[in-house]
Design an enzyme around this catalytic site. Structure first.
Site, short mmCIF file in Angstrom:
data_model
loop_
_atom_site.label_atom_id
_atom_site.label_comp_id
_atom_site.label_asym_id
_atom_site.label_seq_id
_atom_site.Cartn_x
_atom_site.Cartn_y
_atom_site.Cartn_z
N HIS A 1 30.99 23.91 42.49
CA HIS A 1 29.82 24.28 43.22
C HIS A 1 28.67 22.98 43.12
O HIS A 1 29.04 22.15 42.15
CB HIS A 1 29.09 25.32 42.36
CG HIS A 1 29.16 25.31 40.84
ND1 HIS A 1 30.20 25.58 40.17
CD2 HIS A 1 28.25 24.98 40.08
CE1 HIS A 1 29.73 25.56 38.73
NE2 HIS A 1 28.64 24.94 38.83
N CYS B 1 38.80 36.95 21.51
CA CYS B 1 39.98 36.94 21.16
C CYS B 1 40.47 35.42 20.46
O CYS B 1 39.84 34.61 20.87
CB CYS B 1 41.23 37.39 21.87
SG CYS B 1 41.36 36.38 23.46
#
Length: 646
Positions: A67, A183
């Site tokens: 972007h 995690c």
């Protein structure tokens, strides 16, 4: 601003073959130019290139979103391309990107941030990602995005973006529940838990925002205002997250698996006021809810996984390079003697550099376990202990005999002991005045911590070295029957919880075996992790009437995930029908692991899936073992599953 409104038929291309990151960027810029989004193509390209130089815009899990905010942009635009074969986009997880969006934003306003945030939120849904990658044309691609947005943001009217966006902001000023998911390795569990919590909250009519602490950093970060206004916070994490901000709030603290499998239960704990108030006490964390109240075992597991997550890149990189060295010498016909792997110049290079990377395995493991316990001051002490475990305490051995090397077990012990040594030193020197206290992390703790760690490792190295040698000798002296049973056990464990404690225990055992040349053990472990996704994919292909339409669409992606050794691809199927899916996968993995051991297949690289098959010892037998395990798992699943009505 809706994503689907920015996409046009001419700005989306599906099923393309693109060779490189640079080619993908050129292709997407051309789409912007063709759709009239740019004033100056080359100027916009400079903006995209400058952004990439700051760091890759690949998110991981096959996604990249380049972007740029540039004066060369005429109107906000979005282009997209799917590349089934994938493109190397320098992703944080090392995986190729096959779903690439490019955002073109004008300099006025923050359109790119709004679009980027919304796009990432939508792409957390694994089913949507699969649907987009498998879309046959632009119409199907855009329809999938539009459908997902309408489900996620039903209150917005796509024909009145500004008004709808303002109304949406007003409605989301106060989230009733907040969540943090994390995690220790990879991305999958973090985002799956966030998606499960947000999806269940929407079904219950509750506003919930989830912050994800994935491998690419924290996303959707909770603000102080949101925390202050929320009824409570769910922390579903298998590693340490920033907790001080929740001081005084009701917190339900649990593991990431509970976030995936029991989101409604966690949400109800907050709604019913059952979560205790969290109190931050320095580095000490207060255990909370009835689900996530951490036992000693749970805390040990979290600290261990913290060390393992930082260790794996060294083990994987070094292991694959060493394996390549042996492959090169094998092709060259070098004799298999003590110098095997260093005969040719190329092999010697890979063996040397890979050996250096691999040698960091135990210091990094110990250092980051210690850091998890005692924060940054514990890292140096743990590293020293891990290194002594690697080389042995040669300085204490004056007899001229080989030094006792405590190896992987010694490094584990060093990590935990190092953390507690630092905590002990903090308590001992707590009396120091504030002016001297600043010297603690840079002088007192490193000095005394290293001295104590050195003394401790000198004391335990001989005894642990004996244990380490006994385990290594035991693995090498196992009979064929015992090895087959060990292969079945470890491979089956890889499929029990697919990324949970059993899976991680088997994987850690496999990587530890590499240090003592237990290459057949690592082969059984990896094949056990590859079987579940592939078996499920095969079952969705052969037994279509046993699966829902949504499952049938997601099934083929598991072929790729399984071949890449990404066991987590099987989790959505296991979560929806654990009593049938798990036994089938465990049986298939156990069969594959047993056959791998029986045929003496070996693997020197602890990861890589099919991409490291060229360096597998007895690759033919390994392929046979994989095929047998997949067939057993798929057939059992087809037998056990009930027919679906849809």
């Amino acid at each position: 601003m809706r994503i689907s409104d920015l996409l046009k038929n001419t700005s989306v291309k599906t099923g393309m073959e693109i060779g490189s990151k640079e080619d993908a960027i050129e292709f997407l810029i051309d789409l912007h130019s063709q759709n009239g989004n740019l004033k100056d193509r080359e100027e916009f390209k400079k903006g995209i290139t400058a952004r990439e130089e700051l760091g890759t815009t690949a998110i991981g899990e096959g996604i990249a979103i380049p972007h740029a905010k540039s004066e060369a942009v005429k109107a906000p635009g979005l282009t997209a391309v799917t590349v089934p074969a994938g493109v190397d986009y320098d992703a944080p997880d090392g995986k190729p990107s096959n779903l690439i969006f490019m955002i073109a934003a004008p300099t006025e306003g923050d359109v790119h941030l709004e679009v980027l945030s919304r796009l990432m939120t939508l792409l957390m849904d694994t089913d949507l990602r699969c649907e987009l990658i498998n879309a046959s044309d632009a119409d199907e691609f855009i329809a999938a995005i539009d459908r997902a947005e309408q489900e996620r943001y039903p209150e917005e009217d796509s024909k009145d973006d500004v008004a709808a966006g303002e109304e949406s902001e007003k409605k989301s000023d106060k989230y009733r529940i907040l969540a943090v998911t994390a995690c220790p390795t990879g991305i999958a569990h973090t985002y799956m838990a966030a998606e499960a919590l947000e999806k269940k909250a929407r079904e219950m009519g509750i506003t919930l925002k989830a912050e994800t602490n994935g491998s690419s950093g924290a996303k959707n970060v909770l603000t102080p205002e949101e925390i202050e206004a929320a009824d409570g916070i769910i922390v579903a994490a298998d590693k340490n997250v920033e907790m001080v901000r929740f001081d005084g709030k009701k917190v339900c603290k649990t593991n990431v698996s509970a976030g995936i499998n029991r989101p409604e239960e966690l949400i109800n704990i907050i709604l019913e006021g059952k979560a205790p108030v969290y109190h931050y006490e320095g580095q000490k964390t207060t255990d909370t809810d009835s689900i996530g109240n951490e036992s000693i075992g749970r805390k040990i597991y979290k600290h261990l996984m913290n060390g393992v997550s930082y260790m794996l890149p060294f083990v994987i990189g070094g292991g694959i390079m060493i394996a390549l060295a042996f492959l090169i010498d094998t092709i060259a016909g070098a004799p298999r003697d003590g110098n095997f792997g260093t005969y040719t110049q190329a092999a010697a290079f890979f063996k040397t550099v890979g050996g250096v990377a691999f040698s960091f395995m135990m210091p990094v493991l110990a250092g980051y376990i210690s850091r998890s316990i005692a924060d940054r001051p514990g890292m140096a002490v743990g590293f020293v202990g891990g290194y002594i475990a690697t080389i042995g305490s040669t300085f204490s051995n004056v007899s001229g005999e080989p030094a006792a090397v405590s190896g992987f077990i010694g490094a584990l012990i060093a990590g935990f002991v190092g953390g507690f040594i630092v905590l002990l030193l903090k308590k001992i020197f707590a009396f120091l005045p504030e002016t001297i206290e600043n010297m603690m992390p840079v002088l007192i703790i490193p000095l005394f911590g290293t001295i104590l760690m050195g003394a401790f490792m000198c004391a335990i190295n001989p005894a642990v070295g004996v244990v380490n040698t006994a385990i290594s000798d035991g693995l090498n002296s196992m009979g064929s029957t015992s090895q087959i049973l060990l292969g079945c056990l470890l491979a089956g464990m890889m499929a029990v919880d697919m990324g949970g404690p059993f899976n991680k225990a088997a994987y850690v055992f496999g990587t530890a075996a590499l240090a003592s040349e237990g290459f057949n053990v690592m082969a059984a472990v990896m094949i056990g992790g590859m079987v579940p996704p592939i078996a499920i994919a095969l079952a969705t292909t052969l037994f279509k009437n046993k699966f829902t339409e949504e499952e049938r669409k997601a099934g083929p992606v598991n072929y790729i995930m399984g071949l890449c050794f990404i066991t987590e691809g099987a989790i959505p199927f296991a979560a929806s029908d654990p009593l049938r899916v798990l036994p089938s996968c465990i049986a298939g993995s156990a069969v594959a692991g047993g056959i791998s051991m029986a045929m003496n297949c070996t693997l020197r690289a602890p990861h890589g899936g099919i991409f490291v098959f060229p360096v597998v010892g007895n690759v033919g037998g390994y392929l046979l073992a994989l095929a047998a395990g997949v067939v057993v798992g798929a057939v059992l699943l087809g037998i056990l599953k009930k027919k679906k009505n849809d």
